[in-house]
Write an enzyme that holds these catalytic residues in place. Sequence first.
Site, mmCIF file in Angstrom:
data_model
loop_
_atom_site.group_PDB
_atom_site.id
_atom_site.type_symbol
_atom_site.label_atom_id
_atom_site.label_comp_id
_atom_site.label_asym_id
_atom_site.label_seq_id
_atom_site.Cartn_x
_atom_site.Cartn_y
_atom_site.Cartn_z
ATOM 1 N N LYS A 83 -6.351 7.197 7.880
ATOM 2 C CA LYS A 83 -6.682 7.099 9.315
ATOM 3 C C LYS A 83 -5.595 7.720 10.176
ATOM 4 O O LYS A 83 -4.447 7.898 9.755
ATOM 5 C CB LYS A 83 -6.884 5.646 9.733
ATOM 6 N N ASP A 114 -3.494 -2.931 8.516
ATOM 7 C CA ASP A 114 -4.411 -1.783 8.512
ATOM 8 C C ASP A 114 -5.532 -1.904 7.468
ATOM 9 O O ASP A 114 -6.409 -1.043 7.408
ATOM 10 C CB ASP A 114 -3.630 -0.488 8.219
HETATM 11 P P1 ATP Z 1 1.170 2.336 7.314
HETATM 12 O O1 ATP Z 1 0.873 3.352 8.352
HETATM 13 O O2 ATP Z 1 0.005 1.507 6.861
HETATM 14 O O3 ATP Z 1 2.363 1.504 7.527
HETATM 15 P P2 ATP Z 1 2.040 4.492 5.695
HETATM 16 O O4 ATP Z 1 0.823 5.336 5.557
HETATM 17 O O5 ATP Z 1 3.127 4.948 6.597
HETATM 18 O O6 ATP Z 1 1.605 3.047 5.983
HETATM 19 P P3 ATP Z 1 1.994 4.049 2.886
HETATM 20 O O7 ATP Z 1 1.686 5.337 2.244
HETATM 21 O O8 ATP Z 1 0.894 3.053 2.986
HETATM 22 O O9 ATP Z 1 2.651 4.321 4.297
HETATM 23 O O10 ATP Z 1 3.212 3.406 2.084
HETATM 24 C C1 ATP Z 1 4.379 2.865 2.614
HETATM 25 C C2 ATP Z 1 5.194 2.226 1.463
HETATM 26 O O11 ATP Z 1 4.408 1.221 0.832
HETATM 27 C C3 ATP Z 1 5.544 3.210 0.347
HETATM 28 O O12 ATP Z 1 6.799 3.819 0.570
HETATM 29 C C4 ATP Z 1 5.546 2.335 -0.903
HETATM 30 O O13 ATP Z 1 6.836 1.884 -1.222
HETATM 31 C C5 ATP Z 1 4.700 1.117 -0.569
HETATM 32 N N1 ATP Z 1 3.384 1.053 -1.287
HETATM 33 C C6 ATP Z 1 2.865 -0.016 -1.884
HETATM 34 N N2 ATP Z 1 1.665 0.240 -2.409
HETATM 35 C C7 ATP Z 1 1.389 1.517 -2.157
HETATM 36 C C8 ATP Z 1 0.287 2.365 -2.448
HETATM 37 N N3 ATP Z 1 -0.789 1.947 -3.130
HETATM 38 N N4 ATP Z 1 0.351 3.624 -1.993
HETATM 39 C C9 ATP Z 1 1.412 4.055 -1.269
HETATM 40 N N5 ATP Z 1 2.487 3.313 -1.005
HETATM 41 C C10 ATP Z 1 2.489 2.040 -1.425
#
Ligand code: ATP
Length: 285
Positions: free
Chosen positions: A9, A140
């Site tokens: 998203k 989220d």
């Molecule tokens: P958000 O915007 O929801 O905070 P994001 O998109 O910035 O998240 P994600 O890719 O969801 O970030 O991941 C953030 C951290 O979560 C990663 O650095 C990792 O350590 C941890 N994590 C746990 N499970 C997962 C997963 N299935 N995929 C990615 N990261 C994960």
Amino acid sequence: MITAKAQGKINLVFQVGPLRPDGYHEVASIYQALMLEESVSVEPSDSWLVEASGRVPGIELVPTGEDNLVVIAAKALAEHVGIANPQPMKFTILKQIPVAGGMAGGSADAAAALVALNQAWELGLTAEELAVVGAKVGADVPFALLGGTAFGRGTGTELTKLENQKELHVILIFSNEGLSTKTVFDAFDQVMPDGDSVDSELANNYQDLIGHNSLLPAALALRPQLAQLLELNFGLNGGYLSGSGPTVWYYSESYPKALAAFEMVKAFGYKAILTRTSPLGARLT
Ligand code: ATP
């Protein structure tokens, strides 16, 4: 093996209020699903295992064990239905969403895992019940379950589906190094201790506010080099910060315009994707 998918998203608008005594922030946001999607397959295993693959920045950061959001989601689901010792599962994740890019990749994985396990464990939970479990896993996750376009209130988990958002072509420019959501919110509390204004009527007037993100000053304080990129617009609307960043996005309703801009973005040497908005939510495949 059972497989489910869920979308990444952007927040078309992200308004964040001040830190509340309970440690959360009140938000008003227009969430928009993208065609970028995660696929999560589940199968019984001797222990909780996660294998993630995909040509996305930060793939090496994805945890392979019990701290992965899919395992946290599985345990929350088991607890919700009163299973004391759930069957350990192996999760195979195919990622299209950059890790730690502010596009809720981990939340999409958790949402897909909930949908897949609801089937694998024959629980028969409704979408509403899955959203209740999802909200315990992360703010989220309920949106990743619902998908499409939605207005989010509370901590982002009280959602109203919006039906009339036009399809947008979206360019995402990735950074090599992610930004942790918690670090950005902590910086937000420093640079905007009173928070931003949060509009309960946002669903009715968000079109004029597309691109507004309360976390921008905080993300810029942590990553000043984003300023240069945000000033470029490649002839489109943008650049805007996605969620807590550092991904930057641009949009157009016109595909030819977006494509021409995308060529320009690539010529600048940026790591980028051209995608479009999606009406989809988490579902079995
Ligand atoms: P958000 O915007 O929801 O905070 P994001 O998109 O910035 O998240 P994600 O890719 O969801 O970030 O991941 C953030 C951290 O979560 C990663 O650095 C990792 O350590 C941890 N994590 C746990 N499970 C997962 C997963 N299935 N995929 C990615 N990261 C994960």
